[in-house]
Write an enzyme that holds these catalytic residues in place. Structure first.
Site, PDB file in Angstrom:
ATOM      1  N   HIS A 233       0.806  -1.218   0.000  1.00 22.70           N
ATOM      2  CA  HIS A 233       0.000   0.000   0.000  1.00 22.70           C
ATOM      3  C   HIS A 233       0.846   1.278   0.000  1.00 22.70           C
ATOM      4  O   HIS A 233       0.632   2.129  -0.857  1.00 22.70           O
ATOM      5  CB  HIS A 233      -1.065   0.034   1.093  1.00 22.70           C
ATOM      6  CG  HIS A 233      -1.878   1.279   0.959  1.00 22.70           C
ATOM      7  ND1 HIS A 233      -2.829   1.442  -0.027  1.00 22.70           N
ATOM      8  CD2 HIS A 233      -1.813   2.464   1.587  1.00 22.70           C
ATOM      9  CE1 HIS A 233      -3.320   2.662   0.023  1.00 22.70           C
ATOM     10  NE2 HIS A 233      -2.728   3.312   0.993  1.00 22.70           N
ATOM     11  N   TYR A 237       1.638   5.126  -2.569  1.00 23.94           N
ATOM     12  CA  TYR A 237       1.904   6.529  -2.201  1.00 23.94           C
ATOM     13  C   TYR A 237       3.307   6.954  -2.599  1.00 23.94           C
ATOM     14  O   TYR A 237       3.543   8.130  -2.880  1.00 23.94           O
ATOM     15  CB  TYR A 237       1.586   6.779  -0.727  1.00 23.94           C
ATOM     16  CG  TYR A 237       0.101   6.956  -0.593  1.00 23.94           C
ATOM     17  CD1 TYR A 237      -0.482   8.171  -0.921  1.00 23.94           C
ATOM     18  CD2 TYR A 237      -0.724   5.896  -0.273  1.00 23.94           C
ATOM     19  CE1 TYR A 237      -1.850   8.326  -0.918  1.00 23.94           C
ATOM     20  CE2 TYR A 237      -2.095   6.040  -0.261  1.00 23.94           C
ATOM     21  CZ  TYR A 237      -2.652   7.260  -0.582  1.00 23.94           C
ATOM     22  OH  TYR A 237      -4.000   7.412  -0.598  1.00 23.94           O
ATOM     23  N   HIS A 384      -9.241   0.143 -11.647  1.00 25.83           N
ATOM     24  CA  HIS A 384      -8.926   1.170 -10.652  1.00 25.83           C
ATOM     25  C   HIS A 384      -7.468   1.631 -10.756  1.00 25.83           C
ATOM     26  O   HIS A 384      -7.187   2.818 -10.859  1.00 25.83           O
ATOM     27  CB  HIS A 384      -9.221   0.635  -9.250  1.00 25.83           C
ATOM     28  CG  HIS A 384      -8.588   1.447  -8.159  1.00 25.83           C
ATOM     29  ND1 HIS A 384      -9.064   2.694  -7.807  1.00 25.83           N
ATOM     30  CD2 HIS A 384      -7.514   1.223  -7.374  1.00 25.83           C
ATOM     31  CE1 HIS A 384      -8.304   3.191  -6.839  1.00 25.83           C
ATOM     32  NE2 HIS A 384      -7.357   2.322  -6.555  1.00 25.83           N
ATOM     33  N   PHE A 385      -6.524   0.670 -10.763  1.00 23.71           N
ATOM     34  CA  PHE A 385      -5.146   1.187 -10.717  1.00 23.71           C
ATOM     35  C   PHE A 385      -4.626   1.623 -12.087  1.00 23.71           C
ATOM     36  O   PHE A 385      -3.613   2.305 -12.153  1.00 23.71           O
ATOM     37  CB  PHE A 385      -4.179   0.262  -9.969  1.00 23.71           C
ATOM     38  CG  PHE A 385      -4.033  -1.133 -10.484  1.00 23.71           C
ATOM     39  CD1 PHE A 385      -3.432  -1.388 -11.690  1.00 23.71           C
ATOM     40  CD2 PHE A 385      -4.475  -2.199  -9.718  1.00 23.71           C
ATOM     41  CE1 PHE A 385      -3.287  -2.674 -12.150  1.00 23.71           C
ATOM     42  CE2 PHE A 385      -4.341  -3.504 -10.183  1.00 23.71           C
ATOM     43  CZ  PHE A 385      -3.739  -3.735 -11.399  1.00 23.71           C
ATOM     44  N   HIS A 386      -5.363   1.298 -13.156  1.00 21.68           N
ATOM     45  CA  HIS A 386      -4.978   1.941 -14.421  1.00 21.68           C
ATOM     46  C   HIS A 386      -5.431   3.403 -14.448  1.00 21.68           C
ATOM     47  O   HIS A 386      -4.873   4.205 -15.189  1.00 21.68           O
ATOM     48  CB  HIS A 386      -5.498   1.165 -15.633  1.00 21.68           C
ATOM     49  CG  HIS A 386      -4.653  -0.034 -15.946  1.00 21.68           C
ATOM     50  ND1 HIS A 386      -4.821  -1.241 -15.327  1.00 21.68           N
ATOM     51  CD2 HIS A 386      -3.586  -0.196 -16.777  1.00 21.68           C
ATOM     52  CE1 HIS A 386      -3.921  -2.111 -15.766  1.00 21.68           C
ATOM     53  NE2 HIS A 386      -3.146  -1.494 -16.639  1.00 21.68           N
ATOM     54  N   ARG A 449      -9.975 -10.865 -12.433  1.00 22.06           N
ATOM     55  CA  ARG A 449      -8.732 -10.325 -12.965  1.00 22.06           C
ATOM     56  C   ARG A 449      -7.740 -11.480 -13.086  1.00 22.06           C
ATOM     57  O   ARG A 449      -8.021 -12.592 -12.649  1.00 22.06           O
ATOM     58  CB  ARG A 449      -8.177  -9.222 -12.063  1.00 22.06           C
ATOM     59  CG  ARG A 449      -7.647  -9.726 -10.746  1.00 22.06           C
ATOM     60  CD  ARG A 449      -7.182  -8.599  -9.829  1.00 22.06           C
ATOM     61  NE  ARG A 449      -5.829  -8.139 -10.161  1.00 22.06           N
ATOM     62  CZ  ARG A 449      -4.994  -7.597  -9.277  1.00 22.06           C
ATOM     63  NH1 ARG A 449      -5.365  -7.432  -8.013  1.00 22.06           N
ATOM     64  NH2 ARG A 449      -3.803  -7.193  -9.625  1.00 22.06           N
ATOM     65  N   ARG A 450      -6.577 -11.207 -13.642  1.00 17.76           N
ATOM     66  CA  ARG A 450      -5.504 -12.191 -13.736  1.00 17.76           C
ATOM     67  C   ARG A 450      -6.002 -13.509 -14.308  1.00 17.76           C
ATOM     68  O   ARG A 450      -5.782 -14.584 -13.755  1.00 17.76           O
ATOM     69  CB  ARG A 450      -4.910 -12.433 -12.348  1.00 17.76           C
ATOM     70  CG  ARG A 450      -4.233 -11.206 -11.811  1.00 17.76           C
ATOM     71  CD  ARG A 450      -3.634 -11.436 -10.464  1.00 17.76           C
ATOM     72  NE  ARG A 450      -2.515 -10.530 -10.255  1.00 17.76           N
ATOM     73  CZ  ARG A 450      -1.783 -10.497  -9.156  1.00 17.76           C
ATOM     74  NH1 ARG A 450      -2.045 -11.314  -8.184  1.00 17.76           N
ATOM     75  NH2 ARG A 450      -0.794  -9.664  -9.051  1.00 17.76           N
TER      76      ARG A 450
HETATM   77  C1  HEM Z   1      -0.897  -0.036 -23.391  1.00 14.77           C
HETATM   78  C2  HEM Z   1      -1.117   0.204 -22.138  1.00 14.77           C
HETATM   79  C3  HEM Z   1      -1.656  -0.800 -21.155  1.00 14.77           C
HETATM   80  C4  HEM Z   1      -2.498  -1.839 -21.382  1.00 14.77           C
HETATM   81  C5  HEM Z   1      -3.165  -2.240 -22.679  1.00 14.77           C
HETATM   82  C6  HEM Z   1      -2.673  -2.531 -20.118  1.00 14.77           C
HETATM   83  C7  HEM Z   1      -3.476  -3.649 -19.919  1.00 14.77           C
HETATM   84  C8  HEM Z   1      -3.540  -4.385 -18.766  1.00 14.77           C
HETATM   85  C9  HEM Z   1      -4.401  -5.505 -18.532  1.00 14.77           C
HETATM   86  C10 HEM Z   1      -5.420  -6.053 -19.532  1.00 14.77           C
HETATM   87  C11 HEM Z   1      -4.162  -5.981 -17.282  1.00 14.77           C
HETATM   88  C12 HEM Z   1      -4.874  -7.093 -16.547  1.00 14.77           C
HETATM   89  C13 HEM Z   1      -4.626  -8.438 -17.012  1.00 14.77           C
HETATM   90  C14 HEM Z   1      -5.254  -9.476 -16.123  1.00 14.77           C
HETATM   91  O1  HEM Z   1      -5.524  -9.252 -14.937  1.00 14.77           O
HETATM   92  O2  HEM Z   1      -5.482 -10.602 -16.652  1.00 14.77           O
HETATM   93  C15 HEM Z   1      -3.123  -5.161 -16.713  1.00 14.77           C
HETATM   94  C16 HEM Z   1      -2.580  -5.338 -15.461  1.00 14.77           C
HETATM   95  C17 HEM Z   1      -1.687  -4.470 -14.870  1.00 14.77           C
HETATM   96  N1  HEM Z   1      -1.222  -3.285 -15.402  1.00 14.77           N
HETATM   97 FE1  HEM Z   1      -1.580  -2.583 -17.282  1.00 14.77          FE
HETATM   98  N2  HEM Z   1      -1.936  -1.901 -19.161  1.00 14.77           N
HETATM   99  C18 HEM Z   1      -1.293  -0.824 -19.750  1.00 14.77           C
HETATM  100  C19 HEM Z   1      -0.460   0.092 -19.139  1.00 14.77           C
HETATM  101  C20 HEM Z   1      -0.068   0.025 -17.820  1.00 14.77           C
HETATM  102  C21 HEM Z   1       0.740   1.006 -17.154  1.00 14.77           C
HETATM  103  C22 HEM Z   1       1.289   2.279 -17.787  1.00 14.77           C
HETATM  104  C23 HEM Z   1       0.917   0.567 -15.874  1.00 14.77           C
HETATM  105  C24 HEM Z   1       1.672   1.165 -14.724  1.00 14.77           C
HETATM  106  C25 HEM Z   1       2.354   2.222 -14.695  1.00 14.77           C
HETATM  107  C26 HEM Z   1       0.250  -0.705 -15.748  1.00 14.77           C
HETATM  108  C27 HEM Z   1       0.251  -1.487 -14.614  1.00 14.77           C
HETATM  109  C28 HEM Z   1      -0.376  -2.700 -14.484  1.00 14.77           C
HETATM  110  C29 HEM Z   1      -0.277  -3.549 -13.321  1.00 14.77           C
HETATM  111  C30 HEM Z   1       0.550  -3.281 -12.058  1.00 14.77           C
HETATM  112  C31 HEM Z   1      -1.099  -4.665 -13.564  1.00 14.77           C
HETATM  113  C32 HEM Z   1      -1.372  -5.822 -12.627  1.00 14.77           C
HETATM  114  C33 HEM Z   1      -0.673  -7.060 -12.999  1.00 14.77           C
HETATM  115  C34 HEM Z   1      -1.136  -8.220 -12.144  1.00 14.77           C
HETATM  116  O3  HEM Z   1      -2.325  -8.336 -11.839  1.00 14.77           O
HETATM  117  O4  HEM Z   1      -0.271  -9.011 -11.757  1.00 14.77           O
HETATM  118  N3  HEM Z   1      -0.351  -0.998 -16.934  1.00 14.77           N
HETATM  119  N4  HEM Z   1      -2.779  -4.197 -17.630  1.00 14.77           N
HETATM  120 CU    CU Z   2      -3.974   0.071  -0.645  1.00 17.29          CU
END
Ligand code: HEM
Ligand code: CU
Length: 563
Positions: A233, A237, A384-386, A449-450
């Site tokens: 968490h 921040y 949310h975190f996107h 998710r995931r």
């Molecule tokens: C082209 C841009 C992006 C696309 C299309 C994208 C798409 C996605 C998708 C579809 C997931 C979820 C997949 C799943 O849960 O099965 C994901 C997870 C995630 N994304 Fe992105 N994302 C983008 C950019 C970013 C950026 C800029 C960040 C952070 C600065 C980010 C951080 C994360 C994180 C931390 C997760 C979680 C991974 C996990 O659950 O282990 N993403 N993203």
């Molecule tokens: Cu938190």
């Protein structure tokens, strides 16, 4: 070497030291890694939305979770940490200066981090660490994955120690003066990072490394997850506070105004330090084995961050209004219309601020036990975190890059790149609105998710998700175009833009501002309260978790069944 002297103009501090070539090289090195990560991570994101649409399968036997691990680790951990440390160093170099010796130690930090990053990356690419960026036990990665992570953390500590030493030496050379605002903020953020990452270091060193090497047969899963979220968490921040540094102290200068209140800015940072650490349980609300009373207490502490968040929102809009009215734009909203919308250094972070309104509201939902039960582990959370890290924080970091990179490389932000930046921001906003919106709704409809595309045995509920998965793919593709644009802008600013001098914008305080009270520099007090809050929130439940643990778990290798 002596620390460079500050130019102190009569009443207000104008914080501006020249940044030397060797310094620039150091700061830019961190930023190069950040933008390379953006490209690789973005590409993985694109693959993910394709896979989740159900119309695409990964070639060459590449596993979805391997791709997702690269995405989470490289964007959530690598891009953010490197950009932030580079930005921190630039702010410190500009406000309090850096000595030759400190610069050498900072290089050591950089290389320790790079070695760690490469070790981690190689294990993931070899398919030996598809454990996602949260590396939850009992999923087991190759030991090198954990050792690499530990090195990244240790390197980042060294960088933080250098920052503390920079402030300390500046204080010694300027007795009785208050630490420049941005240096104060960097000190808070590095403190937050240090205290928080002790948790992840502990679980990696004491639990994961011995267990993955086979020295320990089992791992205590709940302890590892609790230590992870003790870190996880405050991590968010640690991402957000550098964006706030730019909002409080850089944006006012860009719009031709002054800092609304130096004391308020400092106070909000101190409150973030207090209330971002003792709250990790709000990520473990559905976890059995943690007493409900302590979950409740940590949720109450979580909601305390509303105070500094609203202080920040208030002070931003106060700056906007005061500046506009001073320029003579009256009426109820005249000041708003005349903000410098065509200046990407303002526009990109402003859109980031807007995204924080739904982002923050979603956060309140996530942190509320009952509502969390609805969205827990659904793709809502990803939506949310996107919005928060991938929009609010990212667009602000892009906003910083438009002036910081040319400032460091001795180039200028041209009109053309500025315009491209505006387009980039709009593309990002459209892509993210579609992708994140689809994720939020699909999450409310129960989609996990995931998870790669699955028909879940033809379940009826799944049919409700399909349209949103397509929307997510469309939004994600637009977003990827935004990434290409940003990488292009980065290359331009770093290597090809015309030579010249780009301003490092740091705002001054209002002339009639109340003097900042001396007790703001009472670091023992701030650290004391932070530690007391952590001990209060964690001691009893943690002892409880250890004393009443179920048996530990043996490792599960990925793909499951290989152990
Ligand atoms: C082209 C841009 C992006 C696309 C299309 C994208 C798409 C996605 C998708 C579809 C997931 C979820 C997949 C799943 O849960 O099965 C994901 C997870 C995630 N994304 Fe992105 N994302 C983008 C950019 C970013 C950026 C800029 C960040 C952070 C600065 C980010 C951080 C994360 C994180 C931390 C997760 C979680 C991974 C996990 O659950 O282990 N993403 N993203
Ligand atoms: Cu938190």
């Amino acid at each position: 070497m002596a620390i460079k002297k500050l130019n102190v103009s009569s009443s207000t501090q104008t914080e501006s030291l020249p940044i030397s070539k060797p310094e620039s090289r150091l700061y830019m090195s961190f930023i190069y890694v950040a933008f390379i990560s953006l490209f690789i991570g973005g590409l993985m994101g694109l693959l993910q939305v394709f896979v989740r649409s159900g119309r695409f399968t990964l070639p060459w036997g590449i596993d979805y979770y391997q791709v997702l691990t690269v995405h989470g680790v490289i964007l959530g951990l690598v891009l953010t940490t490197y950009f932030i440390i580079g930005f921190h160093f630039s702010l410190m170099g500009k406000t309090v200066g850096i000595s030759d010796k400190q610069r050498k130690v900072a290089w050591l930090a950089f290389w320790v981090m790079v070695i760690g990053t490469v070790m981690t990356a190689v294990t993931i690419l070899l398919g030996k660490a598809s454990v996602l960026y949260t590396f939850y036990a009992p999923l087991k990665a190759h030991p090198v994955f954990y050792i690499g992570l530990a090195l990244v953390v240790v390197g980042s500590w060294v960088a933080g120690f250098v920052n503390w030493r920079q402030v300390y030496l500046w204080k010694k050379a300027h007795p009785g003066e208050k630490t420049p605002l941005l240096a104060f903020m960097v000190t808070i953020n590095t403190l937050l990072w240090f205290i928080a990452s002790l948790g992840v270091a502990a679980t990696v060193l004491i639990q994961f490394i011995p267990w993955s090497l086979g020295y320990a047969e089992t791992i205590n899963v709940l302890v590892s997850r609790t230590l992870f979220w003790y870190f996880g968490h405050p991590l968010v921040y640690f991402w957000l506070l550098p964006a706030y540094m730019a909002w409080y102290a850089v944006i006012p200068k860009i719009i031709g105004g002054k800092i609304f209140s130096d004391s308020l800015a400092r106070m909000s940072f101190v409150l973030f330090l207090f209330f971002s650490i003792p709250v990790g349980f709000h990520h473990q609300l559905v976890e059995p084995g943690i007493d409900a009373t302590w979950k409740f207490i940590q949720v109450v502490l979580t909601f305390m961050v509303a105070i500094p968040s609203l202080m920040t929102a208030f002070s931003m809009f106060a700056t906007f209004e005061i500046t506009g009215r001073r320029k003579g734009f009256g009426g109820l909203f005249g000041w708003f219309k005349h903000l410098p919308w065509k200046d990407v250094r303002f526009f990109a972070p402003f859109v980031g601020m807007l995204a924080f309104i739904p982002g923050g509201a979603g956060g309140l939902i996530n942190a509320s036990h009952q509502m969390n039960a609805v969205i827990h582990n659904t793709i809502w959370v990803t939506g949310h975190f996107h919005l928060t890290v991938a929009t609010t924080v990212m667009l602000t970091f892009f906003g910083i890059s438009y002036w910081l990179i040319p400032h460091l490389t001795g180039r200028t932000l041209t009109k053309k790149i500025n315009k491209l930046g505006i387009i980039q921001t709009i593309v990002w906003t459209i892509g993210m609105t579609i992708m994140s919106g689809a994720m939020h709704i699909q999450g409310l409809l129960g989609a996990p998710r995931r998870s790669s595309y699955s028909e879940y045995g033809g379940g009826e509920q799944v049919t409700e998700w399909i349209g949103y998965q397509m929307a997510q793919a469309i939004g994600g593709t637009i977003l990827f175009i935004g990434i290409i644009l940003m990488v292009y802008i980065f290359v331009k600013l770093a290597f090809f833009a015309p030579k010249g001098e780009e301003e490092f914008p740091i705002a001054e305080e209002e002339e009639d501002a109340e003097p900042t009270p001396k007790w703001f520099e009472n670091w023992k007090l701030w650290i004391g309260i932070t530690v007391a809050l952590i001990l209060f929130a964690y001691t009893i439940p943690f002892v409880d978790i250890i004393q009443n643990s179920p048996p530990g778990s043996v490792p599960f290798d990925w793909p499951i069944g290989n152990n």
